[in-house]
Design a protein around this motif. Structure first.
Motif, PDB file in Angstrom:
ATOM      1  N   THR A 142      -1.992   3.466 -18.439  1.00  0.00           N
ATOM      2  CA  THR A 142      -2.087   2.846 -17.109  1.00  0.00           C
ATOM      3  C   THR A 142      -2.885   3.735 -16.150  1.00  0.00           C
ATOM      4  OG1 THR A 142       0.040   1.833 -17.533  1.00  0.00           O
ATOM      5  CG2 THR A 142      -0.740   1.775 -15.269  1.00  0.00           C
ATOM      6  N   GLY A 166       2.921   7.466  -5.406  1.00  0.00           N
ATOM      7  CA  GLY A 166       3.707   7.485  -6.651  1.00  0.00           C
ATOM      8  C   GLY A 166       3.390   8.752  -7.426  1.00  0.00           C
ATOM      9  N   ARG A 167       4.428   9.389  -7.967  1.00  0.00           N
ATOM     10  CA  ARG A 167       4.220  10.640  -8.711  1.00  0.00           C
ATOM     11  C   ARG A 167       4.914  10.599 -10.069  1.00  0.00           C
ATOM     12  NH1 ARG A 167       8.144  14.709  -5.200  1.00  0.00           N
ATOM     13  NH2 ARG A 167       9.740  13.149  -4.786  1.00  0.00           N
ATOM     14  N   SER A 168       4.974   9.406 -10.686  1.00  0.00           N
ATOM     15  CA  SER A 168       5.602   9.348 -12.009  1.00  0.00           C
ATOM     16  C   SER A 168       4.726  10.097 -13.010  1.00  0.00           C
ATOM     17  CB  SER A 168       5.803   7.904 -12.458  1.00  0.00           C
ATOM     18  OG  SER A 168       4.565   7.322 -12.784  1.00  0.00           O
ATOM     19  N   VAL A 171       2.030   7.521 -14.508  1.00  0.00           N
ATOM     20  CA  VAL A 171       0.989   6.885 -13.682  1.00  0.00           C
ATOM     21  C   VAL A 171       0.501   7.826 -12.559  1.00  0.00           C
ATOM     22  CG1 VAL A 171       0.202   4.788 -12.535  1.00  0.00           C
ATOM     23  CG2 VAL A 171       2.141   4.631 -14.092  1.00  0.00           C
ATOM     24  N   HIS A 192       4.991  10.148  -2.037  1.00  0.00           N
ATOM     25  CA  HIS A 192       6.216   9.774  -2.769  1.00  0.00           C
ATOM     26  C   HIS A 192       7.271   9.426  -1.726  1.00  0.00           C
ATOM     27  CE1 HIS A 192       6.886  13.923  -1.647  1.00  0.00           C
ATOM     28  NE2 HIS A 192       5.730  14.176  -2.249  1.00  0.00           N
ATOM     29  N   THR A 193       8.532   9.351  -2.154  1.00  0.00           N
ATOM     30  CA  THR A 193       9.557   8.944  -1.186  1.00  0.00           C
ATOM     31  C   THR A 193       9.734   9.986  -0.071  1.00  0.00           C
ATOM     32  OG1 THR A 193      11.255   9.812  -2.659  1.00  0.00           O
ATOM     33  CG2 THR A 193      10.865   7.458  -2.770  1.00  0.00           C
ATOM     34  N   ALA A 196       7.369   9.042   2.530  1.00  0.00           N
ATOM     35  CA  ALA A 196       7.863   7.868   3.280  1.00  0.00           C
ATOM     36  C   ALA A 196       8.934   8.298   4.274  1.00  0.00           C
ATOM     37  CB  ALA A 196       8.403   6.826   2.303  1.00  0.00           C
ATOM     38  N   ALA A 214       1.121   3.209  -7.051  1.00  0.00           N
ATOM     39  CA  ALA A 214       1.986   2.984  -8.225  1.00  0.00           C
ATOM     40  C   ALA A 214       3.401   3.378  -7.820  1.00  0.00           C
ATOM     41  CB  ALA A 214       1.508   3.811  -9.400  1.00  0.00           C
ATOM     42  N   ALA A 215       3.999   2.537  -6.985  1.00  0.00           N
ATOM     43  CA  ALA A 215       5.337   2.849  -6.450  1.00  0.00           C
ATOM     44  C   ALA A 215       6.407   1.906  -6.999  1.00  0.00           C
ATOM     45  CB  ALA A 215       5.305   2.775  -4.927  1.00  0.00           C
ATOM     46  N   GLY A 216       6.012   0.696  -7.379  1.00  0.00           N
ATOM     47  CA  GLY A 216       7.003  -0.277  -7.837  1.00  0.00           C
ATOM     48  C   GLY A 216       7.833  -0.803  -6.687  1.00  0.00           C
ATOM     49  N   LEU A 220       4.753  -2.531  -0.288  1.00  0.00           N
ATOM     50  CA  LEU A 220       5.102  -1.312   0.457  1.00  0.00           C
ATOM     51  C   LEU A 220       3.966  -0.896   1.397  1.00  0.00           C
ATOM     52  CD1 LEU A 220       6.752   1.437   0.731  1.00  0.00           C
ATOM     53  CD2 LEU A 220       5.391   2.237  -1.201  1.00  0.00           C
ATOM     54  N   VAL A 235      -1.436  -0.650  -8.746  1.00  0.00           N
ATOM     55  CA  VAL A 235      -0.844  -0.629 -10.096  1.00  0.00           C
ATOM     56  C   VAL A 235       0.490  -1.391 -10.110  1.00  0.00           C
ATOM     57  CG1 VAL A 235      -0.056   0.886 -11.972  1.00  0.00           C
ATOM     58  CG2 VAL A 235      -1.939   1.620 -10.508  1.00  0.00           C
ATOM     59  N   GLY A 236       1.077  -1.532  -8.950  1.00  0.00           N
ATOM     60  CA  GLY A 236       2.417  -2.131  -8.840  1.00  0.00           C
ATOM     61  C   GLY A 236       2.506  -3.514  -9.469  1.00  0.00           C
ATOM     62  N   PHE A 237       3.640  -3.771 -10.075  1.00  0.00           N
ATOM     63  CA  PHE A 237       3.862  -5.069 -10.716  1.00  0.00           C
ATOM     64  C   PHE A 237       5.300  -5.464 -10.419  1.00  0.00           C
ATOM     65  CE2 PHE A 237       4.657  -8.092 -14.064  1.00  0.00           C
ATOM     66  CZ  PHE A 237       3.442  -8.737 -14.224  1.00  0.00           C
ATOM     67  N   THR A 271      -4.787  -2.255 -19.749  1.00  0.00           N
ATOM     68  CA  THR A 271      -3.944  -1.223 -20.374  1.00  0.00           C
ATOM     69  C   THR A 271      -3.884  -1.338 -21.908  1.00  0.00           C
ATOM     70  OG1 THR A 271      -2.020  -2.560 -19.834  1.00  0.00           O
ATOM     71  CG2 THR A 271      -2.500  -0.749 -18.364  1.00  0.00           C
TER      72      THR A 271
HETATM   73  P1  NAP Z   1       8.299   4.988 -11.198  1.00  0.00           P
HETATM   74  O1  NAP Z   1       8.473   5.896 -12.364  1.00  0.00           O
HETATM   75  O2  NAP Z   1       9.481   4.249 -10.673  1.00  0.00           O
HETATM   76  O3  NAP Z   1       7.671   5.834 -10.011  1.00  0.00           O
HETATM   77  C1  NAP Z   1       7.484   5.293  -8.753  1.00  0.00           C
HETATM   78  C2  NAP Z   1       6.927   6.356  -7.835  1.00  0.00           C
HETATM   79  O4  NAP Z   1       6.700   5.747  -6.572  1.00  0.00           O
HETATM   80  C3  NAP Z   1       7.865   7.523  -7.608  1.00  0.00           C
HETATM   81  O5  NAP Z   1       7.131   8.724  -7.609  1.00  0.00           O
HETATM   82  C4  NAP Z   1       8.475   7.251  -6.235  1.00  0.00           C
HETATM   83  O6  NAP Z   1       8.707   8.426  -5.464  1.00  0.00           O
HETATM   84  C5  NAP Z   1       7.355   6.472  -5.561  1.00  0.00           C
HETATM   85  N1  NAP Z   1       7.904   5.552  -4.584  1.00  0.00           N
HETATM   86  C6  NAP Z   1       8.799   4.548  -4.806  1.00  0.00           C
HETATM   87  N2  NAP Z   1       9.102   3.925  -3.640  1.00  0.00           N
HETATM   88  C7  NAP Z   1       8.398   4.547  -2.679  1.00  0.00           C
HETATM   89  C8  NAP Z   1       8.314   4.405  -1.270  1.00  0.00           C
HETATM   90  N3  NAP Z   1       9.026   3.481  -0.620  1.00  0.00           N
HETATM   91  N4  NAP Z   1       7.466   5.206  -0.596  1.00  0.00           N
HETATM   92  C9  NAP Z   1       6.753   6.163  -1.238  1.00  0.00           C
HETATM   93  N5  NAP Z   1       6.802   6.374  -2.575  1.00  0.00           N
HETATM   94  C10 NAP Z   1       7.621   5.568  -3.277  1.00  0.00           C
HETATM   95  O7  NAP Z   1       7.200   3.882 -11.481  1.00  0.00           O
HETATM   96  P2  NAP Z   1       5.914   3.878 -12.466  1.00  0.00           P
HETATM   97  O8  NAP Z   1       6.365   3.807 -13.868  1.00  0.00           O
HETATM   98  O9  NAP Z   1       4.965   4.921 -12.055  1.00  0.00           O
HETATM   99  O10 NAP Z   1       5.324   2.443 -12.092  1.00  0.00           O
HETATM  100  C11 NAP Z   1       4.901   2.149 -10.782  1.00  0.00           C
HETATM  101  C12 NAP Z   1       4.537   0.690 -10.676  1.00  0.00           C
HETATM  102  O11 NAP Z   1       3.478   0.425 -11.573  1.00  0.00           O
HETATM  103  C13 NAP Z   1       5.647  -0.296 -11.059  1.00  0.00           C
HETATM  104  O12 NAP Z   1       5.550  -1.442 -10.260  1.00  0.00           O
HETATM  105  C14 NAP Z   1       5.328  -0.662 -12.491  1.00  0.00           C
HETATM  106  O13 NAP Z   1       5.814  -1.949 -12.844  1.00  0.00           O
HETATM  107  C15 NAP Z   1       3.824  -0.656 -12.428  1.00  0.00           C
HETATM  108  N6  NAP Z   1       3.203  -0.460 -13.738  1.00  0.00           N
HETATM  109  C16 NAP Z   1       2.255  -1.358 -14.094  1.00  0.00           C
HETATM  110  C17 NAP Z   1       1.623  -1.215 -15.307  1.00  0.00           C
HETATM  111  C18 NAP Z   1       0.562  -2.200 -15.698  1.00  0.00           C
HETATM  112  O14 NAP Z   1       0.146  -2.222 -16.843  1.00  0.00           O
HETATM  113  N7  NAP Z   1       0.066  -3.016 -14.775  1.00  0.00           N
HETATM  114  C19 NAP Z   1       1.979  -0.191 -16.177  1.00  0.00           C
HETATM  115  C20 NAP Z   1       2.922   0.754 -15.758  1.00  0.00           C
HETATM  116  C21 NAP Z   1       3.525   0.608 -14.524  1.00  0.00           C
HETATM  117  P3  NAP Z   1       9.799   9.553  -5.896  1.00  0.00           P
HETATM  118  O15 NAP Z   1       9.140  10.329  -6.991  1.00  0.00           O
HETATM  119  O16 NAP Z   1       9.989  10.349  -4.678  1.00  0.00           O
HETATM  120  O17 NAP Z   1      11.009   8.803  -6.357  1.00  0.00           O
END
Ligand code: NAP
Length: 292
Positions: A142, A166-168, A171, A192-193, A196, A214-216, A220, A235-237, A271
């Motif tokens: 991704t 986002g800092r996963s 992604v 990241h949060t 925010a 990429a926050a999910g 936002l 990237v969000g879904f 992807t």
């Molecule tokens: P994740 O592991 O849940 O990480 C989310 C990141 O976003 C975390 O670092 C979190 O901060 C940050 N975040 C969440 N809410 C926030 C807010 N209100 N303000 C600021 N930062 C915030 O998610 P992920 O796996 O990286 O995936 C992110 C998104 O991409 C999701 O929607 C997922 O469905 C999508 N995705 C799509 C694909 C695709 O193929 N299209 C593939 C993978 C993922 P903290 O670290 O501080 O908690």
């Protein structure tokens, strides 16, 4: 003026054409058809359907794809043994572990056990480390998709501000590290949060010439935070009341951005192509470099 839509499919089509050429060369040179093994523990329906889509794409392009379904009560030790067998099997070129794993199994431990050269999802510490050293081999699918979308614009982003929300590990962080590479030399900010909570998310977003979210968290990022002319990769879904939305307020953002990915249709279609490209790269790595 409304932004140009950054669609994943045309880029995926180009990648698929290159994969077909590479597969032909691998067959000619080594008489090998790369093979991908997907491991599903338990019966998670979303993983099963995702795996089905991966198989369809692999079959269509000419990569062998085999799904191994292990029972829900498989324990960590047994799963590690299974991965070790796949690591040692010369017939297997790529390994995918479908997530989530059942409770009690440490995902990080399992992912870390995959042989570096078979890690087609680019999630092992070894492959992540290579990104840090600017020698990327197999990158998280991704994150690399987001980078490919940015590259496809062909804009001069050298030294420009790039904000990642986002800092996963799969992604946000790899996008930031990939865009820090000297060939891009973006000036990278990662939110990241904590950002925010500090109330500075709008500030960092509005500074971004390139924004990757990429926050999910549905919508936002407010459309009016976007810098005029920015490139936006969402990237969000998120599925809300049966409708798929991204992490960016699309309708307003598209009036400010120069390029923006729609959700769905932007990152998503790329992807699986990147996964298959990684399988080809992994196969070449195994065949051409026997040192590790
Ligand atoms: P994740 O592991 O849940 O990480 C989310 C990141 O976003 C975390 O670092 C979190 O901060 C940050 N975040 C969440 N809410 C926030 C807010 N209100 N303000 C600021 N930062 C915030 O998610 P992920 O796996 O990286 O995936 C992110 C998104 O991409 C999701 O929607 C997922 O469905 C999508 N995705 C799509 C694909 C695709 O193929 N299209 C593939 C993978 C993922 P903290 O670290 O501080 O908690």
């Amino acid at each position: 003026m409304s932004a140009t839509l950054l669609m994943g499919k045309p880029i995926a089509d180009k990648i698929n054409e290159q994969i077909k050429k590479d597969l032909f060369e691998i067959k000619e040179k080594y008489d090998i058809v790369p093979s991908l093994v997907s491991v599903l523990v338990g019966s998670d329906l979303a993983s099963k359907s995702y795996s089905g889509r991966q198989k369809k794409s692999a079959d269509a392009i000419g990569i062998k794809y085999e799904l191994h379904e292990l029972p829900e009560d498989t324990n960590e030790e047994d799963l590690l043994k299974f991965i070790s067998q796949l690591n040692d099997d010369p017939q297997v070129n790529g390994i995918i572990i479908q997530l989530p794993l059942p409770k009690g199994i440490d995902e990080h431990k399992i992912q870390s056990a995959i042989a570096m050269k078979k890690d087609v999802e680019g999630i092992t510490p070894a492959n992540m480390g290579l990104i840090v050293y600017e020698r990327p081999k197999l990158c998280p699918c991704t994150a690399l998709s987001a980078v490919k979308l940015i590259e496809s614009v062909g804009a001069d982003i050298f030294g420009k501000n790039l904000t990642v929300v986002g800092r996963s590990a799969i992604v946000g962080k790899p996008v930031a590290l990939l865009m820090l590479q000297r060939k891009f030399s973006s000036t990278v900010t990662v939110c990241h949060t904590g950002t925010a909570k500090a109330g500075t998310l709008p500030y960092h977003v509005s500074n971004a010439d390139v924004l990757v979210v990429a926050a999910g968290s549905p919508e936002l990022i407010k459309g009016d935070w976007i810098k005029e002319g920015a490139i936006v990769v969402d990237v969000g879904f998120n599925v809300i009341n049966g409708k798929t939305v991204g992490d960016v307020e699309f309708e307003i953002a598209k009036e400010k951005a120069s390029y923006i990915t729609p959700v769905p249709g932007g990152v998503g279609p790329l992807t699986v192509s990147i996964l298959l490209q990684n399988t080809v790269e992994a196969t070449k790595w195994q065949l051409e470099d026997k040192t590790i």
